[in-house]
Design a protein around this motif. Sequence first.
Motif, PDB file in Angstrom:
ATOM      1  N   GLN A 100       0.856  -1.182   0.000  1.00  0.00           N
ATOM      2  CA  GLN A 100       0.000   0.000   0.000  1.00  0.00           C
ATOM      3  C   GLN A 100       0.892   1.232   0.000  1.00  0.00           C
ATOM      4  OE1 GLN A 100      -2.904   0.449  -0.710  1.00  0.00           O
ATOM      5  NE2 GLN A 100      -3.430   2.491  -0.002  1.00  0.00           N
ATOM      6  N   LEU A 101       0.694   2.112  -0.965  1.00  0.00           N
ATOM      7  CA  LEU A 101       1.492   3.326  -1.102  1.00  0.00           C
ATOM      8  C   LEU A 101       0.622   4.558  -0.861  1.00  0.00           C
ATOM      9  CD1 LEU A 101       3.472   2.421  -4.360  1.00  0.00           C
ATOM     10  CD2 LEU A 101       4.211   2.099  -2.005  1.00  0.00           C
ATOM     11  N   PRO A 102       1.238   5.692  -0.487  1.00  0.00           N
ATOM     12  CA  PRO A 102       0.452   6.933  -0.383  1.00  0.00           C
ATOM     13  C   PRO A 102      -0.132   7.293  -1.752  1.00  0.00           C
ATOM     14  CG  PRO A 102       2.669   7.201   0.564  1.00  0.00           C
ATOM     15  CD  PRO A 102       2.658   5.886  -0.149  1.00  0.00           C
ATOM     16  N   SER A 103      -1.206   8.072  -1.757  1.00  0.00           N
ATOM     17  CA  SER A 103      -1.827   8.501  -3.025  1.00  0.00           C
ATOM     18  C   SER A 103      -0.826   9.274  -3.873  1.00  0.00           C
ATOM     19  CB  SER A 103      -3.040   9.391  -2.749  1.00  0.00           C
ATOM     20  OG  SER A 103      -4.002   8.652  -2.034  1.00  0.00           O
ATOM     21  N   ASN A 104      -1.023   9.222  -5.192  1.00  0.00           N
ATOM     22  CA  ASN A 104      -0.125   9.963  -6.087  1.00  0.00           C
ATOM     23  C   ASN A 104      -0.516  11.450  -6.112  1.00  0.00           C
ATOM     24  OD1 ASN A 104      -2.330  10.202  -7.826  1.00  0.00           O
ATOM     25  ND2 ASN A 104      -1.668   8.565  -9.183  1.00  0.00           N
ATOM     26  N   ALA A 105       0.167  12.220  -6.960  1.00  0.00           N
ATOM     27  CA  ALA A 105      -0.045  13.682  -7.011  1.00  0.00           C
ATOM     28  C   ALA A 105      -1.484  14.049  -7.369  1.00  0.00           C
ATOM     29  CB  ALA A 105       0.924  14.296  -8.015  1.00  0.00           C
ATOM     30  N   LEU A 106      -2.189  13.134  -8.052  1.00  0.00           N
ATOM     31  CA  LEU A 106      -3.588  13.406  -8.438  1.00  0.00           C
ATOM     32  C   LEU A 106      -4.575  12.943  -7.364  1.00  0.00           C
ATOM     33  CD1 LEU A 106      -3.345  12.225 -12.165  1.00  0.00           C
ATOM     34  CD2 LEU A 106      -3.372  14.589 -11.332  1.00  0.00           C
ATOM     35  N   GLY A 107      -4.036  12.439  -6.246  1.00  0.00           N
ATOM     36  CA  GLY A 107      -4.903  11.939  -5.179  1.00  0.00           C
ATOM     37  C   GLY A 107      -5.478  10.561  -5.457  1.00  0.00           C
ATOM     38  N   ASP A 110      -1.614   4.922  -6.222  1.00  0.00           N
ATOM     39  CA  ASP A 110      -0.354   5.035  -6.961  1.00  0.00           C
ATOM     40  C   ASP A 110       0.023   3.696  -7.603  1.00  0.00           C
ATOM     41  OD1 ASP A 110       2.036   5.797  -8.021  1.00  0.00           O
ATOM     42  OD2 ASP A 110       3.056   6.122  -6.094  1.00  0.00           O
ATOM     43  N   VAL A 111      -0.722   3.354  -8.655  1.00  0.00           N
ATOM     44  CA  VAL A 111      -0.485   2.070  -9.333  1.00  0.00           C
ATOM     45  C   VAL A 111       0.907   2.031  -9.962  1.00  0.00           C
ATOM     46  CG1 VAL A 111      -1.244   0.582 -11.250  1.00  0.00           C
ATOM     47  CG2 VAL A 111      -2.930   1.601  -9.699  1.00  0.00           C
ATOM     48  N   ALA A 112       1.316   3.135 -10.580  1.00  0.00           N
ATOM     49  CA  ALA A 112       2.635   3.163 -11.225  1.00  0.00           C
ATOM     50  C   ALA A 112       3.748   2.957 -10.197  1.00  0.00           C
ATOM     51  CB  ALA A 112       2.832   4.481 -11.965  1.00  0.00           C
ATOM     52  N   GLY A 113       3.572   3.537  -9.008  1.00  0.00           N
ATOM     53  CA  GLY A 113       4.565   3.348  -7.954  1.00  0.00           C
ATOM     54  C   GLY A 113       4.638   1.902  -7.493  1.00  0.00           C
ATOM     55  N   ALA A 114       3.477   1.236  -7.479  1.00  0.00           N
ATOM     56  CA  ALA A 114       3.427  -0.168  -7.041  1.00  0.00           C
ATOM     57  C   ALA A 114       3.999  -1.107  -8.104  1.00  0.00           C
ATOM     58  CB  ALA A 114       1.987  -0.553  -6.717  1.00  0.00           C
ATOM     59  N   VAL A 115       3.642  -0.848  -9.376  1.00  0.00           N
ATOM     60  CA  VAL A 115       4.091  -1.710 -10.478  1.00  0.00           C
ATOM     61  C   VAL A 115       5.561  -1.442 -10.804  1.00  0.00           C
ATOM     62  CG1 VAL A 115       3.808  -2.145 -12.977  1.00  0.00           C
ATOM     63  CG2 VAL A 115       1.791  -1.922 -11.494  1.00  0.00           C
ATOM     64  N   GLY A 116       5.935  -0.148 -10.760  1.00  0.00           N
ATOM     65  CA  GLY A 116       7.271   0.251 -11.192  1.00  0.00           C
ATOM     66  C   GLY A 116       7.206   0.808 -12.603  1.00  0.00           C
ATOM     67  N   ARG A 117       8.178   1.645 -12.924  1.00  0.00           N
ATOM     68  CA  ARG A 117       8.180   2.271 -14.256  1.00  0.00           C
ATOM     69  C   ARG A 117       9.221   1.655 -15.180  1.00  0.00           C
ATOM     70  NH1 ARG A 117       6.726   5.779 -10.387  1.00  0.00           N
ATOM     71  NH2 ARG A 117       4.900   7.106 -10.769  1.00  0.00           N
ATOM     72  N   ASN A 118       9.929   0.663 -14.692  1.00  0.00           N
ATOM     73  CA  ASN A 118      10.902  -0.060 -15.517  1.00  0.00           C
ATOM     74  C   ASN A 118      10.560  -1.533 -15.483  1.00  0.00           C
ATOM     75  OD1 ASN A 118      12.825   2.185 -16.094  1.00  0.00           O
ATOM     76  ND2 ASN A 118      12.947   2.190 -13.862  1.00  0.00           N
TER      77      ASN A 118
END
Length: 301
Positions: A100-107, A110-118
């Motif tokens: 579980q991650l904090p909400s992203n900048a759009l509230g 944060d799926v991208a943070g959980a999945v990763g961008r690489n």
Amino acid sequence: MNELMKDVLVRGTAWDGKLRVFAVRTTQLVEELRRRHATYPTTTAALGRTLTAGAMMGAMLKGEEKLIIQVKGDGPVGQIVVDANAKGQVRGYVDNPQVQLPSNALGKLDVAGAVGRNGFIYVTKDLGLKESYIGSVPIVSGELGEDFTYYFAVSEQTNTAVGLGVLVEEDNSVIQAGGYIIQLLPGITDADITRLEQALAGMPALTSLLAQGETPESILIRLVGEDGLKIHDTMDIEFHCPCSSERMERNLISLGATELQQIIEEDGKAEVVCHFCNEAYTFERDKLEELLDQAKPKPIH
């Protein structure tokens, strides 16, 4: 569960065959897997978006064909795996369900943070041929909708718009989940593309539409208009895992006699858990000894 709330997928064409369209509600499917794997909200959204893409990609297959999606990013959830077929049956799991991650900048979650961008997305299709078809693309954002859009463009050479959404309640349960896929076919004009881009840009959040009682069909009407839409068919989407005690017995036998002997001596029993549905199968000593007999090499006469 009333008929209205069933998980359902519609597919069709639009604009005189210049678009191929799919839309799906996957709320019950995503909730079933959230419950089985005890996923936290950010993980639920990541797994749910992949399950939703898998349900629609499965609907592109025929007969006994099936596919496996693997999302292998560098984020904390690890690998996401979804297995889907042409009959609307879907299952899936994630390596680390309790992220579980904090909400992203759009509230938002944060799926991208959980999945990763690489990392990479791999799609393996079993089309009943000698060898499976495997397509892979790098992860471009980790939000998954954009990543599957990129997959279709690069791996299947089809310009595609993919929308995926999962809305999670404060108690972790899934309120709404669904998605759409719009594919551009030969004959599409620049004016058509502009019209579609405007419709996509003006779309409210998918999950808020589902929460207001919209259906997969009405979501497609929002995107392509009622006049130009032809629904070809509708299918139920459901969680399905073909694991069984017999299948797990075969897995144990395949470990070989030496390893089975070691399990019997050290533990006296074995518990095997299915990755996909989290169902646990327990085998006591007497059953293991029976399997050990089957695992021993047979003398050749």
